[in-house]
Design a protein around this motif. Sequence first.
Motif, PDB file in Angstrom:
ATOM      1  N   LEU A  29       9.453  98.664  30.644  1.00 36.00           N
ATOM      2  CA  LEU A  29       9.760  98.369  32.039  1.00 36.00           C
ATOM      3  C   LEU A  29      10.752  97.223  32.159  1.00 36.00           C
ATOM      4  O   LEU A  29      11.573  97.193  33.073  1.00 36.00           O
ATOM      5  CB  LEU A  29       8.475  98.017  32.796  1.00 36.00           C
ATOM      6  N   TYR A  30      10.653  96.255  31.239  1.00 32.68           N
ATOM      7  CA  TYR A  30      11.557  95.102  31.261  1.00 32.68           C
ATOM      8  C   TYR A  30      11.582  94.500  29.866  1.00 32.68           C
ATOM      9  O   TYR A  30      10.549  94.445  29.172  1.00 32.68           O
ATOM     10  CB  TYR A  30      11.078  94.056  32.266  1.00 32.68           C
ATOM     11  N   SER A  31      12.753  94.043  29.459  1.00 34.96           N
ATOM     12  CA  SER A  31      12.871  93.402  28.154  1.00 34.96           C
ATOM     13  C   SER A  31      13.989  92.376  28.209  1.00 34.96           C
ATOM     14  O   SER A  31      15.057  92.630  28.788  1.00 34.96           O
ATOM     15  CB  SER A  31      13.162  94.443  27.065  1.00 34.96           C
ATOM     16  N   ALA A  32      13.736  91.192  27.630  1.00 37.16           N
ATOM     17  CA  ALA A  32      14.740  90.131  27.605  1.00 37.16           C
ATOM     18  C   ALA A  32      14.423  89.174  26.464  1.00 37.16           C
ATOM     19  O   ALA A  32      13.283  89.110  25.964  1.00 37.16           O
ATOM     20  CB  ALA A  32      14.769  89.381  28.934  1.00 37.16           C
ATOM     21  N   SER A  33      15.420  88.418  26.056  1.00 43.21           N
ATOM     22  CA  SER A  33      15.198  87.435  25.006  1.00 43.21           C
ATOM     23  C   SER A  33      14.341  86.300  25.534  1.00 43.21           C
ATOM     24  O   SER A  33      14.346  86.001  26.735  1.00 43.21           O
ATOM     25  CB  SER A  33      16.527  86.889  24.507  1.00 43.21           C
ATOM     26  N   ARG A  34      13.602  85.635  24.630  1.00 44.53           N
ATOM     27  CA  ARG A  34      12.749  84.518  25.031  1.00 44.53           C
ATOM     28  C   ARG A  34      13.552  83.421  25.700  1.00 44.53           C
ATOM     29  O   ARG A  34      13.084  82.770  26.636  1.00 44.53           O
ATOM     30  CB  ARG A  34      12.033  83.946  23.803  1.00 44.53           C
ATOM     31  N   SER A  35      14.782  83.237  25.242  1.00 47.56           N
ATOM     32  CA  SER A  35      15.591  82.157  25.803  1.00 47.56           C
ATOM     33  C   SER A  35      15.967  82.408  27.258  1.00 47.56           C
ATOM     34  O   SER A  35      16.338  81.481  27.968  1.00 47.56           O
ATOM     35  CB  SER A  35      16.857  81.965  24.962  1.00 47.56           C
ATOM     36  N   ALA A  36      15.879  83.673  27.689  1.00 52.26           N
ATOM     37  CA  ALA A  36      16.243  84.017  29.066  1.00 52.26           C
ATOM     38  C   ALA A  36      15.043  83.977  30.005  1.00 52.26           C
ATOM     39  O   ALA A  36      15.161  84.305  31.183  1.00 52.26           O
ATOM     40  CB  ALA A  36      16.878  85.399  29.109  1.00 52.26           C
ATOM     41  N   PHE A  58      10.496  84.417  35.531  1.00 52.53           N
ATOM     42  CA  PHE A  58      11.515  83.499  36.022  1.00 52.53           C
ATOM     43  C   PHE A  58      12.393  82.979  34.894  1.00 52.53           C
ATOM     44  O   PHE A  58      11.931  82.777  33.763  1.00 52.53           O
ATOM     45  CB  PHE A  58      10.862  82.297  36.724  1.00 52.53           C
ATOM     46  N   ASN A  59      13.646  82.780  35.213  1.00 50.07           N
ATOM     47  CA  ASN A  59      14.590  82.036  34.384  1.00 50.07           C
ATOM     48  C   ASN A  59      15.077  80.879  35.237  1.00 50.07           C
ATOM     49  O   ASN A  59      15.803  81.094  36.211  1.00 50.07           O
ATOM     50  CB  ASN A  59      15.742  82.919  33.932  1.00 50.07           C
TER      51      ASN A  59
END
Length: 660
Positions: free
Chosen positions: A64-71, A28-29
Amino acid sequence: MNTRHIILASILSVGAWSLAGQENICIFNSDDMVYTGSTAEIDRVALEENNTQVSLYDTDGAVLYSASRSAIDSMVFTRKPVADVLDVVFKTDGTAEDVSPMKNVVATSASGALTTYYNSTYRRFVAKFSNTWAGATSGYYRVDYANNQAFKDALADGHTLEAVVMADYTAPIANGEAKFFASHERGGTGLMVCKTNNGMNGQNELTFLPNVSTTGSSTWRWATTGIVPQPKVYYHIIGVWDKEAGEARVYVNGELKNTVAAEGDFVFPASTSNWLAIGCDAGPTAQLGWIGDVVVARIYDAPLTSQEVAVLWEEVSSLQNNPVPDMVSQIDFISGIAVKVGATYTISGQGFAEGDQIIFTSVASEADTYTLACDLVGDTGVKVTIPGGFASGQYRMMLTRGEAQQDLGLTTLEVVEEMPRPAEVIAHRGYWDTEGSAQNSLAAIREAQELDLYGSELDVWLTTDGHIVLNHDETLSGVSIQNSTYDQVKNLTLGNGEKIPRLSQCLELVKNSESPTKLIIEIKTHSTAERNMAVAKAVVDTVAYWGVGDKVEYIAFDLEVCKELVRLDSHAKVAYLSGGMAPQALDDLGITGLDYNISEFRNNPQWIQQAKELGMTVNVWTVNSMGDMAEMTNAGVQYITTDKPLDALRVKQYYEENSK
């Protein structure tokens, strides 16, 4: 539910986190879910690039999924919710059962056949409904809960409905309430398509509709979605009534589409409507029908959270994202046909291949299963050979090719030692269901002659000045034929542009044709007994004038007309249409044939053999499904009157080929 938030800071010192023992992950974001997936497909979650990036890897090491910690704010691990109130599983024979802990009885409607088929994409049997959209309902499933306090308590303290559905209407969508999973009658809850006046965007939208009130009176809470279901498209819809939060939420394909205030207590339906319907709405009688598929129908006692909804959507979307294409298209077969051990049964279709097999599973007993090798019939289909021990009954046919399977449908087969004699074909009002033809037209007779049918049926009326003309109804273009002169009707036109034909033109056709097709002349019942006698005499005299008595037979609903035809021509073949009379009674009057509706022979099957023993003919009308044609052939009728002569010829050909 078994949920656990994993705060990112807690895995900074580890750099990776094992997912063993978990089932689903949601990322979640803020309040938005940005990823969901099954942990069975995920090997690890890792912090990378100096702890600034979060990545999910599968067992092959692919991202499978990658995003910055802030997101990313949080990860939620949860197990799949259990439908503890109702979880309907549809079965091969059209019935259904509840596999939830409550084990509710799922009854089928008394009227209207219920059809299920195996959907390879969803890997389960699916219910297919053919009711009138938002209207008349014949096929549905019923779960009574009037005396089930646990069921009522589950609805009353907050609940969740889940369905996967596909609408199969012909666009544009009709403005009506079409309900696929509902118990609405002055109260209740359900999933449906609403009318435009209730839609979020003024459309016919997928809707969750619980009845919740602070006063005890009926108060509908319209949780609409803004989504108009498109034909042939599957939707996953979840409706949640959260009593504690005082709101109703609706989700489509995992997304929250609407939240509406729903404070107060649940209002149950009227006492006569304490049952839940699948395929329509519950009421004193079934109502507001659904057209299309229902794949899933479930009820949960608790109001599910968005994370739990995400888990359910992940399960559905993973199947939808990996659809199983059909191996064979344009499937066609004759159900109800007679078969012999050692003879063949044909299934038509495009795409069959060498090595295909078809599994025949008895609907009555799944233990009776036969795996039959397919022999290709060019590129038009396959034949299977009926093995020894094969029993009469209804069978689910499943095509298998390696690991792949495809449901071909249900067929009913009657095993016989000797094939019944093929029934001859009579075109009802001629062969009119083809280009350039029309009912009771000269073209329809010519088309029947081209097919060399046994007969071409036609209807006749007598004008006031003694002319015999063709038409089924007493009026044509608003003109009463029997109350008009020939000059008043002769320029009336049929649907194909022909002028209304005279009987003499038809007799001339058969006199000059080498086709064996006979004219089956139905003498319509006129306004008086005298007029009936007059038309009978006029027809017999006209047939005699043209000298075609051997190419004409007579039928009538009026018994006195039949008797008069016999009196006028003792050699004439005359059959009675109305039914209700046993063969011996007709034979005593000199009437040579029974020409009855199919229901007469179903109610009195013994009449077929009795008539044949008396030397009488047996015809059935008007039979338009190949299954009914096969049923009547198996019963021993000699002639079939139909609007679908090509289908009847196909049935006839099957019996001819397998009689050899």
